[in-house]
Design a protein around this motif. Structure first.
Motif, PDB file in Angstrom:
ATOM      1  N   UNK A   1       0.860  -1.185   0.000  1.00 36.87           N
ATOM      2  CA  UNK A   1       0.000   0.000   0.000  1.00 36.87           C
ATOM      3  C   UNK A   1       0.895   1.233   0.000  1.00 36.87           C
ATOM      4  N   UNK A   2       0.611   2.155  -0.919  1.00 38.16           N
ATOM      5  CA  UNK A   2       1.382   3.391  -1.008  1.00 38.16           C
ATOM      6  C   UNK A   2       0.481   4.583  -0.694  1.00 38.16           C
ATOM      7  N   UNK A   3       1.078   5.611  -0.105  1.00 36.06           N
ATOM      8  CA  UNK A   3       0.360   6.856   0.134  1.00 36.06           C
ATOM      9  C   UNK A   3       0.148   7.528  -1.219  1.00 36.06           C
TER      10      UNK A   3
ATOM     11  N   UNK B   1      21.945  10.892   7.608  1.00 36.38           N
ATOM     12  CA  UNK B   1      20.864  11.713   7.074  1.00 36.38           C
ATOM     13  C   UNK B   1      20.245  11.180   5.773  1.00 36.38           C
ATOM     14  N   UNK B   2      19.688   9.961   5.792  1.00 37.35           N
ATOM     15  CA  UNK B   2      19.032   9.442   4.582  1.00 37.35           C
ATOM     16  C   UNK B   2      17.685  10.129   4.335  1.00 37.35           C
ATOM     17  N   UNK B   3      17.257  10.172   3.085  1.00 38.32           N
ATOM     18  CA  UNK B   3      15.951  10.746   2.721  1.00 38.32           C
ATOM     19  C   UNK B   3      14.818   9.813   3.122  1.00 38.32           C
ATOM     20  N   UNK B   4      15.063   8.533   2.998  1.00 41.68           N
ATOM     21  CA  UNK B   4      14.041   7.511   3.211  1.00 41.68           C
ATOM     22  C   UNK B   4      14.541   6.531   4.274  1.00 41.68           C
ATOM     23  N   UNK B   5      13.746   6.334   5.316  1.00 38.89           N
ATOM     24  CA  UNK B   5      14.107   5.383   6.362  1.00 38.89           C
ATOM     25  C   UNK B   5      13.269   4.118   6.221  1.00 38.89           C
ATOM     26  N   UNK B   6      13.878   2.980   6.521  1.00 36.28           N
ATOM     27  CA  UNK B   6      13.201   1.693   6.387  1.00 36.28           C
ATOM     28  C   UNK B   6      13.050   1.077   7.767  1.00 36.28           C
ATOM     29  N   UNK B   7      11.798   0.802   8.120  1.00 36.10           N
ATOM     30  CA  UNK B   7      11.484   0.154   9.385  1.00 36.10           C
ATOM     31  C   UNK B   7      11.042  -1.274   9.079  1.00 36.10           C
TER      32      UNK B   7
ATOM     33  N   UNK C   1       7.624 -23.292  10.850  1.00 37.19           N
ATOM     34  CA  UNK C   1       7.639 -21.875  11.224  1.00 37.19           C
ATOM     35  C   UNK C   1       6.993 -21.059  10.116  1.00 37.19           C
ATOM     36  N   UNK C   2       6.164 -20.133  10.544  1.00 42.85           N
ATOM     37  CA  UNK C   2       5.482 -19.242   9.624  1.00 42.85           C
ATOM     38  C   UNK C   2       5.991 -17.837   9.935  1.00 42.85           C
ATOM     39  N   UNK C   3       6.433 -17.125   8.899  1.00 39.74           N
ATOM     40  CA  UNK C   3       7.011 -15.810   9.121  1.00 39.74           C
ATOM     41  C   UNK C   3       6.297 -14.722   8.352  1.00 39.74           C
ATOM     42  N   UNK C   4       6.261 -13.544   8.954  1.00 37.98           N
ATOM     43  CA  UNK C   4       5.706 -12.353   8.318  1.00 37.98           C
ATOM     44  C   UNK C   4       6.706 -11.227   8.499  1.00 37.98           C
ATOM     45  N   UNK C   5       7.002 -10.538   7.414  1.00 35.48           N
ATOM     46  CA  UNK C   5       7.856  -9.356   7.494  1.00 35.48           C
ATOM     47  C   UNK C   5       7.059  -8.172   6.964  1.00 35.48           C
ATOM     48  N   UNK C   6       7.137  -7.069   7.674  1.00 31.03           N
ATOM     49  CA  UNK C   6       6.523  -5.839   7.184  1.00 31.03           C
ATOM     50  C   UNK C   6       7.639  -4.821   6.971  1.00 31.03           C
ATOM     51  N   UNK C   7       7.583  -4.170   5.818  1.00 34.30           N
ATOM     52  CA  UNK C   7       8.577  -3.172   5.433  1.00 34.30           C
ATOM     53  C   UNK C   7       7.853  -1.839   5.332  1.00 34.30           C
ATOM     54  N   UNK C   8       8.295  -0.873   6.114  1.00 38.59           N
ATOM     55  CA  UNK C   8       7.708   0.462   6.083  1.00 38.59           C
ATOM     56  C   UNK C   8       8.749   1.437   5.561  1.00 38.59           C
ATOM     57  N   UNK C   9       8.410   2.183   4.522  1.00 37.72           N
ATOM     58  CA  UNK C   9       9.268   3.249   4.018  1.00 37.72           C
ATOM     59  C   UNK C   9       8.749   4.554   4.605  1.00 37.72           C
TER      60      UNK C   9
ATOM     61  N   UNK D   1       6.686  10.586   8.047  1.00 30.46           N
ATOM     62  CA  UNK D   1       5.427   9.931   7.706  1.00 30.46           C
ATOM     63  C   UNK D   1       5.674   8.681   6.877  1.00 30.46           C
ATOM     64  N   UNK D   2       4.817   7.706   7.108  1.00 27.17           N
ATOM     65  CA  UNK D   2       4.847   6.479   6.324  1.00 27.17           C
ATOM     66  C   UNK D   2       4.386   6.792   4.908  1.00 27.17           C
TER      67      UNK D   2
END
Length: 182
Positions: free
Chosen positions: A29-31, A84-90, A132-140, A147-148
């Motif tokens: 999902x993108x803003x 000082x990156x423009x985009x942070x990844x969580x 094992x079942x895994x889920x990864x969420x990537x937030x830019x 803001x996300x």
């Protein structure tokens, strides 16, 4: 005649290999108005992992994940930086151990001994495996606005061997980032 037979066996091998690997399910999902070309650099938030469920080798899959995300973003023209990156990844990572069960049946699991008149047989759940079942969420996250701007999640049953897991992470991240708006 040998060529069609060889083609058939090649197709069969391909079908077996792809059929045995777990499916990776993604959601992104993108803003509104997000464009990756508006950013020049990226960096990662520090991964803070804790809890009793962490295995001894949890850091290596996180490194695989960060390397693959960096590879995908660098292929799209961004540069990785720690200052000082423009985009942070969580990153958010959840791994759950699941138990696979089946229900017993009188036809497949008959009683071994029936010696008493009041003997009863009941269906029950029997454990047949664990996985094992895994889920990864990537937030830019846009650093200037804090803001996300884009989020993606990928989930799958995890491979148990490290080499296969690394390959699975690469496939999952590539699938996620293929949906990234340019």
């Amino acid at each position: 005649m040998a060529q069609p037979l060889r083609l058939f066996f090649s197709f069969l091998v391909l079908l077996v290999v792809t059929g045995c690997s777990p499916a990776i399910h993604t959601n992104t999902e993108a803003v509104s108005g997000f464009n990756l070309n508006n950013y020049q650099t990226f960096g990662f938030y520090e991964v803070d992992a804790s809890g009793d469920a962490l295995g001894a080798n949890y850091q290596q899959p996180i490194n695989y994940l960060q390397e693959e995300i960096a590879r995908q973003l660098e292929a799209r023209g961004l540069t990785r930086t720690t200052t000082d990156p423009d985009l942070l990844i969580n990153l958010g990572i959840v791994v759950d151990e699941q138990v696979q069960t089946r229900e017993t049946s009188i036809l497949t699991d008959p009683p071994n001994y029936i010696g008493q008149r009041r003997y009863t047989w009941k269906a029950r759940e029997v454990e047949v495996g664990r996985y094992k079942e895994g889920t990864v969420s990537v937030h830019l996250v846009d650093k200037d606005q804090n803001e996300l701007v884009w989020r993606g999640t990928a989930e799958s049953i995890l491979e148990s061997k490290p080499a296969k897991l690394q390959e699975q992470i690469a496939q999952g991240v590539q699938k996620l980032f293929n949906a990234l708006p340019q």
